[in-house]
Design a protein around this motif. Structure first.
Motif, PDB file in Angstrom:
ATOM      1  N   GLY A 132       0.775  -1.237   0.000  1.00  0.00           N
ATOM      2  CA  GLY A 132       0.000   0.000   0.000  1.00  0.00           C
ATOM      3  C   GLY A 132       0.801   1.280   0.000  1.00  0.00           C
ATOM      4  N   PHE A 174      -0.465   5.024  -1.114  1.00  0.00           N
ATOM      5  CA  PHE A 174      -0.533   6.033  -0.060  1.00  0.00           C
ATOM      6  C   PHE A 174       0.272   7.272  -0.433  1.00  0.00           C
ATOM      7  N   VAL A 226      -0.490   1.710  12.426  1.00  0.00           N
ATOM      8  CA  VAL A 226      -1.054   0.978  11.292  1.00  0.00           C
ATOM      9  C   VAL A 226      -0.177  -0.230  11.002  1.00  0.00           C
ATOM     10  N   TYR A 272       0.365   0.356   5.083  1.00  0.00           N
ATOM     11  CA  TYR A 272      -0.219   1.569   4.508  1.00  0.00           C
ATOM     12  C   TYR A 272      -1.617   1.362   3.934  1.00  0.00           C
ATOM     13  N   ARG A 273      -2.011   0.129   3.721  1.00  0.00           N
ATOM     14  CA  ARG A 273      -3.383  -0.106   3.269  1.00  0.00           C
ATOM     15  C   ARG A 273      -4.374   0.383   4.315  1.00  0.00           C
ATOM     16  N   ASP A 274      -3.966   0.357   5.584  1.00  0.00           N
ATOM     17  CA  ASP A 274      -4.818   0.886   6.652  1.00  0.00           C
ATOM     18  C   ASP A 274      -5.042   2.389   6.500  1.00  0.00           C
ATOM     19  N   MET A 275      -4.104   3.075   5.881  1.00  0.00           N
ATOM     20  CA  MET A 275      -4.198   4.520   5.704  1.00  0.00           C
ATOM     21  C   MET A 275      -5.083   4.905   4.514  1.00  0.00           C
ATOM     22  N   ILE A 276      -5.252   3.958   3.585  1.00  0.00           N
ATOM     23  CA  ILE A 276      -6.034   4.270   2.387  1.00  0.00           C
ATOM     24  C   ILE A 276      -7.262   3.371   2.251  1.00  0.00           C
ATOM     25  N   ARG A 277      -7.508   2.547   3.231  1.00  0.00           N
ATOM     26  CA  ARG A 277      -8.675   1.661   3.278  1.00  0.00           C
ATOM     27  C   ARG A 277      -8.778   0.730   2.094  1.00  0.00           C
ATOM     28  N   VAL A 278      -7.679   0.072   1.776  1.00  0.00           N
ATOM     29  CA  VAL A 278      -7.654  -0.928   0.718  1.00  0.00           C
ATOM     30  C   VAL A 278      -7.823  -2.296   1.364  1.00  0.00           C
ATOM     31  N   GLU A 279      -8.694  -3.090   0.802  1.00  0.00           N
ATOM     32  CA  GLU A 279      -8.919  -4.441   1.327  1.00  0.00           C
ATOM     33  C   GLU A 279      -7.669  -5.293   1.142  1.00  0.00           C
ATOM     34  N   ARG A 280      -7.438  -6.144   2.100  1.00  0.00           N
ATOM     35  CA  ARG A 280      -6.265  -7.039   2.034  1.00  0.00           C
ATOM     36  C   ARG A 280      -6.601  -8.326   1.372  1.00  0.00           C
TER      37      ARG A 280
END
Length: 146
Positions: free
Chosen positions: A24, A28, A135, A138-146
């Motif tokens: 991510g 980000f 976090v 960085y996916r947590d910062m942009i709300r991308v599904e894992r």
């Protein structure tokens, strides 16, 4: 106040052990650049190999510059490096966040009054509690599904 700047503490906050960008991170950094958030990097050792690693990973173009503790004659966790990065970014200190994966950098930056995002899994509860935000990636910062 909206976020104006971001200072990243070393490549550990951006790259995995094989020099591959963390999950991510490109998305980000792209979003931050689109939002006109200026970014700077701080490293412990010489700047040249860090810049090369970021160029090879496709991340260098997101940053306005790089400060090397070694080349500045400072200790790696000297808060003056964070201050200098903020001055170079020309952003308000309270609107600039430090991103780090290192707990020692988290403690140094918090002691100097910076807002800190602690990146990465497996940090102890004490470190997570000290950070302004924690976090896992960085996916947590942009709300991308894992």
């Amino acid at each position: 106040m909206r976020l104006q700047g971001a200072v990243f503490d070393g490549t550990e906050a951006l790259l995995g052990t094989a020099g591959v960008p963390l999950p991510g991170v490109k998305e980000f950094l792209s979003l931050m650049k689109i939002e006109d958030v200026w970014m700077y990097l701080i490293c412990d050792g010489a700047a040249a190999p860090v810049r090369t690693a970021l160029e090879q990973s496709g991340l260098w173009n997101y940053f306005r510059g790089l400060l090397s503790a070694e080349e500045q004659g400072r200790a790696p966790l000297d808060p003056e490096l964070y201050e200098k990065a903020v001055r170079r970014l020309r952003t308000a200190r309270r609107a600039t966040v430090l991103f780090t994966a290192r707990e020692a950098a988290l403690r140094a930056a918090k002691a100097a009054g910076f807002q800190v995002v602690l990146v990465g899994p497996g940090h102890p509860a004490e470190a997570s509690a000290l950070a302004d935000v924690t976090v896992s990636d960085y996916r947590d910062m942009i709300r991308v599904e894992r």
